[in-house]
Design a protein around this motif. Structure first.
Motif, short mmCIF file in Angstrom:
data_model
loop_
_atom_site.label_atom_id
_atom_site.label_comp_id
_atom_site.label_asym_id
_atom_site.label_seq_id
_atom_site.Cartn_x
_atom_site.Cartn_y
_atom_site.Cartn_z
N TYR A 64 0.83 -1.21 0.00
CA TYR A 64 0.00 0.00 0.00
C TYR A 64 0.87 1.26 0.00
O TYR A 64 0.59 2.21 -0.75
CB TYR A 64 -0.93 -0.01 1.22
CG TYR A 64 -1.69 1.27 1.39
CD1 TYR A 64 -2.78 1.57 0.59
CD2 TYR A 64 -1.30 2.20 2.36
CE1 TYR A 64 -3.48 2.75 0.74
CE2 TYR A 64 -1.99 3.39 2.51
CZ TYR A 64 -3.07 3.67 1.71
OH TYR A 64 -3.75 4.84 1.86
N GLN A 65 1.91 1.27 0.84
CA GLN A 65 2.79 2.44 0.90
C GLN A 65 3.48 2.66 -0.45
O GLN A 65 3.59 3.80 -0.91
CB GLN A 65 3.83 2.26 2.01
CG GLN A 65 3.24 2.37 3.39
CD GLN A 65 4.21 1.97 4.48
OE1 GLN A 65 5.24 1.35 4.23
NE2 GLN A 65 3.88 2.33 5.71
N LYS A 66 3.91 1.59 -1.10
CA LYS A 66 4.55 1.69 -2.41
C LYS A 66 3.56 2.22 -3.44
O LYS A 66 3.89 3.08 -4.26
CB LYS A 66 5.10 0.34 -2.83
CG LYS A 66 5.89 0.39 -4.11
CD LYS A 66 6.50 -0.94 -4.44
CE LYS A 66 7.32 -0.77 -5.71
NZ LYS A 66 7.11 -1.75 -6.69
N LEU A 67 2.34 1.70 -3.39
CA LEU A 67 1.29 2.15 -4.31
C LEU A 67 0.99 3.63 -4.12
O LEU A 67 0.86 4.38 -5.09
CB LEU A 67 0.03 1.31 -4.11
CG LEU A 67 -1.15 1.63 -5.02
CD1 LEU A 67 -0.82 1.26 -6.46
CD2 LEU A 67 -2.38 0.89 -4.55
N MET A 68 0.90 4.07 -2.88
CA MET A 68 0.63 5.49 -2.60
C MET A 68 1.79 6.37 -3.07
O MET A 68 1.57 7.46 -3.59
CB MET A 68 0.36 5.70 -1.10
CG MET A 68 -0.99 5.17 -0.67
SD MET A 68 -2.38 5.75 -1.66
CE MET A 68 -2.30 7.51 -1.39
N GLU A 69 3.01 5.88 -2.90
CA GLU A 69 4.17 6.64 -3.36
C GLU A 69 4.14 6.77 -4.89
O GLU A 69 4.38 7.85 -5.43
CB GLU A 69 5.45 5.96 -2.91
CG GLU A 69 6.69 6.75 -3.20
CD GLU A 69 7.92 6.07 -2.64
OE1 GLU A 69 8.83 5.76 -3.45
OE2 GLU A 69 7.97 5.84 -1.42
N GLU A 70 3.82 5.68 -5.59
CA GLU A 70 3.69 5.72 -7.05
C GLU A 70 2.60 6.69 -7.46
O GLU A 70 2.77 7.46 -8.41
CB GLU A 70 3.36 4.33 -7.61
CG GLU A 70 4.51 3.37 -7.63
CD GLU A 70 4.12 2.01 -8.19
OE1 GLU A 70 3.09 1.91 -8.89
OE2 GLU A 70 4.84 1.04 -7.93
N TYR A 71 1.49 6.66 -6.75
CA TYR A 71 0.38 7.57 -7.05
C TYR A 71 0.82 9.03 -6.88
O TYR A 71 0.54 9.88 -7.73
CB TYR A 71 -0.81 7.27 -6.14
CG TYR A 71 -1.89 8.32 -6.22
CD1 TYR A 71 -2.78 8.35 -7.29
CD2 TYR A 71 -2.00 9.30 -5.24
CE1 TYR A 71 -3.76 9.33 -7.38
CE2 TYR A 71 -2.98 10.27 -5.32
CZ TYR A 71 -3.84 10.28 -6.38
OH TYR A 71 -4.81 11.26 -6.47
N GLU A 72 1.50 9.32 -5.77
CA GLU A 72 1.94 10.69 -5.50
C GLU A 72 2.92 11.18 -6.57
O GLU A 72 2.83 12.32 -7.02
CB GLU A 72 2.55 10.78 -4.10
CG GLU A 72 1.52 10.65 -3.01
CD GLU A 72 2.14 10.52 -1.63
OE1 GLU A 72 3.35 10.17 -1.52
OE2 GLU A 72 1.41 10.75 -0.65
N TRP A 73 3.88 10.31 -6.96
CA TRP A 73 4.83 10.72 -8.01
C TRP A 73 4.09 10.98 -9.32
O TRP A 73 4.35 11.97 -10.01
CB TRP A 73 5.91 9.66 -8.22
CG TRP A 73 7.00 9.66 -7.18
CD1 TRP A 73 7.36 8.64 -6.38
CD2 TRP A 73 7.88 10.74 -6.84
NE1 TRP A 73 8.41 9.01 -5.57
CE2 TRP A 73 8.75 10.30 -5.84
CE3 TRP A 73 8.03 12.05 -7.29
CZ2 TRP A 73 9.74 11.09 -5.27
CZ3 TRP A 73 9.02 12.86 -6.73
CH2 TRP A 73 9.86 12.38 -5.73
N ASN A 74 3.16 10.09 -9.68
CA ASN A 74 2.42 10.26 -10.93
C ASN A 74 1.56 11.52 -10.88
O ASN A 74 1.47 12.24 -11.87
CB ASN A 74 1.57 9.03 -11.23
CG ASN A 74 2.36 7.98 -11.96
OD1 ASN A 74 2.48 8.02 -13.17
ND2 ASN A 74 2.93 7.04 -11.21
#
Length: 140
Positions: A64-74
């Motif tokens: 989840y943390q990795k997914l949220m980080e990817e979302y924030e960068w995108n």
């Protein structure tokens, strides 16, 4: 007196000789009946299940943390200013100008003196893949 049976004989008038169907030992030579320690078995089972569920939870939490980080960068890259259509597979660099506006460029961070946020690559799903840069950007 004839009806009296010895103490070690299992007999009732209703059931007769029924020692073989009783759930407990009826003779001196019968095997010892031991009650299983179910409490410790349950305790070990609960501990094992809790460990497994805890590991699974931590794994999901990291995903989840990795997914949220990817979302924030995108979200950051897609909201940045750029006046060209990015090409899939190319490497781009995200910067912040003096006014605090984010912009995307092909120019690398070693080629000019701008605040470099990160280096990204656009994949075939139109998702920006973070390659390197300011890893602590979202922690602050």
């Amino acid at each position: 007196m004839e009806d009296k049976k010895p103490d070690n004989v299992v007999y009732t008038a209703e059931a007769g000789y029924n020692a073989n169907i009783l759930p407990y030992a009826t003779g001196v030579g019968a095997p010892v009946i031991r009650v299983d320690d179910v409490v410790s078995w349950k305790s070990r089972g609960i501990d094992n299940v809790n460990k497994e569920l805890g590991n699974k939870f931590n794994e999901l939490k990291l995903q989840y943390q990795k997914l949220m980080e990817e979302y924030e960068w995108n979200e950051l890259v897609y909201s940045a200013k750029f006046s060209f259509e990015p090409v899939i597979g190319e490497i781009y660099h995200l910067y912040r100008d003096a006014q605090g506006v984010h912009f995307l460029s092909l120019i690398g961070p070693n080629e000019w003196n701008k605040e470099h946020i990160g280096t990204f690559k656009l994949n075939s799903d139109k998702k920006w893949i973070y390659l390197n840069g300011n890893d602590s950007f979202f922690q602050s």
